[in-house]
Enzyme design. Structure first.
Site, mmCIF file in Angstrom:
data_model
loop_
_atom_site.group_PDB
_atom_site.id
_atom_site.type_symbol
_atom_site.label_atom_id
_atom_site.label_comp_id
_atom_site.label_asym_id
_atom_site.label_seq_id
_atom_site.Cartn_x
_atom_site.Cartn_y
_atom_site.Cartn_z
ATOM 1 C CE LYS A 1 1.611 57.588 -0.807
ATOM 2 N NZ LYS A 1 3.067 57.516 -0.829
ATOM 3 C CG ASP A 2 -5.534 59.363 -6.984
ATOM 4 O OD1 ASP A 2 -5.409 58.303 -6.354
ATOM 5 O OD2 ASP A 2 -6.591 60.028 -7.013
#
Length: 453
Positions: A43-44
């Site tokens: 998700k970064d």
């Protein structure tokens, strides 16, 4: 060489061959280890992309507040970027998510509001609705809306897809991804299919989610929706980021299979992964008959196992849900080895002398205390002795004047480790809730006797 800030380390994650857990699969299986991102999840990638696109469009202004509904990993990426870029964060999440995820978000200085899981998305209490309300109420705020913000899938089109293509030298034949917001599978899959239209993109879904049936029939069936435990995949609505044209098929995995496979990936491959990775591997194993020896399969390992220490990596949590076999002794197996008999109790209005006589007659050292049939406390030999030494006349007093708080309650699946920790100088026994509503008692003697066999 060094990086100017932590955000520059996002991406370029390794591709690692799986060996033991996929030994029955007639293909080469590679895992994309997204846990090496600084926020320990895939998700970064999309978090920073959504922020940068919002900055360019003017939706996110200097000193603003980022408000998002997140299960934890997106929030981690957003919070990390917010620190570097000078924003505040308020996140809403559900009570289904692991405590570790919530604690991690708060460690980054974010405000976290926990909302109920088992409500409709449009319910005012849902984490979707609460985040939308806060966006309206908080000045200079911006809601990324990871589900419908196409910067999500674009991040994977620009990064994850090209990385996999280069790392496999274009040999990839199958992409396996757990589907939640849909950004990873849709963006990565779109890029790969543009490079080679024959690549198969398989989405892993969970029971209680609408994706599989919608893909197969085009029908959004609310009867498919019910609460589930698996984290990070499945939805009860259709996010804009889920591109059903890119995804060739969905495979559903049960909560139990996802949880147990999460642990097996760690034990068999030495890779500490989260729940969605376990679901992805379980789904791949279910689909193994569709693979050939020459195939090259890439499975996304979305996030890190440290986020699930209180759940998938906790044996008591697994036993409570019936996911783990009774390899260790549990309250159930200890009671099965114990001599059966009626549980002796004493009413709180009886005298201390009567209670002691009952305990002597029954050859027991402790007794649960009741009031009108309800458990209200316990009486132990040590309680009686202490009271008599202080005042010998207490033998005529009622039990409630000298009793202690009731024994701890456990369920039948409680492990021997947990039982042993509850039996101490303050509690010489535990009470076990039985399936018919009654209760039984386990003492230290019962545990020793069960271990002896």
């Amino acid at each position: 060489m060094w990086y100017n800030n932590i955000l520059e380390t996002i991406g370029n994650t390794p591709l690692v061959k799986l060996n033991n857990i996929v030994k029955d699969i007639p293909a080469t299986v590679l895992a994309k280890i997204e846990t090496t991102n600084p926020g320990n999840s895939i998700k970064d990638r999309m978090a920073i992309k959504m922020i940068e696109d919002a900055e360019k469009s003017g939706k996110l202004k200097p000193g603003g507040t980022i408000i998002e509904g997140t299960s934890g990993n997106t929030g981690m990426g957003l919070a990390m970027a917010a620190i570097i870029k000078g924003y505040k964060c308020i996140f809403t999440t559900t009570d289904k998510q692991s405590k570790e995820k919530v604690d991690a978000l708060r460690a980054f200085g974010a405000e976290v509001i926990v909302c109920p899981t088992n409500v409709e998305p449009e319910d005012l209490r849902s984490y979707y609705s609460v985040s939308s309300r806060l966006e309206r109420e908080v000045p200079n705020s911006w809601k990324p809306n990871q589900y419908d913000n196409l910067s999500n899938s674009q991040a994977h089109y620009e990064q994850t897809g090209p990385e996999i293509w280069e790392q496999t030298e274009g040999k990839i034949t199958h992409l396996i991804v757990g589907v939640g917001t849909g950004g990873t599978i849709s963006g990565t899959g779109k890029y790969l299919k543009e490079k080679n239209p024959n690549i198969k993109v398989w989405g892993i879904d969970t029971y209680g989610s609408v994706f599989k049936k919608y893909k197969e029939t085009g029908i959004f069936d609310k009867n498919e929706i019910y609460p589930y435990i698996t984290e990070g995949i499945g939805e009860d609505f259709l996010p804009a980021n889920v591109n059903f044209d890119v995804i060739d098929l969905f495979e559903k995995v049960t909560d139990k299979e996802a949880a147990l496979m999460t642990r097996e990936v760690c034990r068999q491959e030495g890779i500490f992964v989260g729940n969605s990775a376990g679901a992805a591997v379980a789904g791949l194993l279910q689909l193994k008959d569709q693979l050939k020896p020459e195939d090259v399969v890439v499975v996304i390992f979305h996030d890190h196992g440290s986020r699930y220490m209180g759940k998938m990596y906790n044996e008591d949590w697994l036993r409570e849900r019936g996911f783990l076999k009774d390899e260790k002794l549990t309250a159930r197996t200890i009671l099965a080895k114990k001599e059966t008999g009626e549980i002796v109790t004493i009413d709180c209005e009886k005298t201390v002398s009567e209670a002691f006589n009952t305990m002597s007659t029954m050859n027991i050292s402790q007794i649960p205390v009741t009031q009108k049939g309800m458990l209200v406390g316990k009486l132990e030999e040590s309680d009686i002795l202490s009271a008599l030494l202080e005042n010998p006349s207490v033998k005529s007093a009622t039990v409630e004047t000298v009793m202690g708080s009731t024994f701890p309650f456990v369920d039948l699946n409680t492990s021997i480790d947990r039982l042993s920790s509850l039996i101490n100088k303050d509690n010489s026994a535990v009470l076990v809730e039985l399936e018919d509503g009654r209760f039984d008692i386990i003492t230290q003697y019962d545990i020793i006797n069960a271990i002896k066999g």
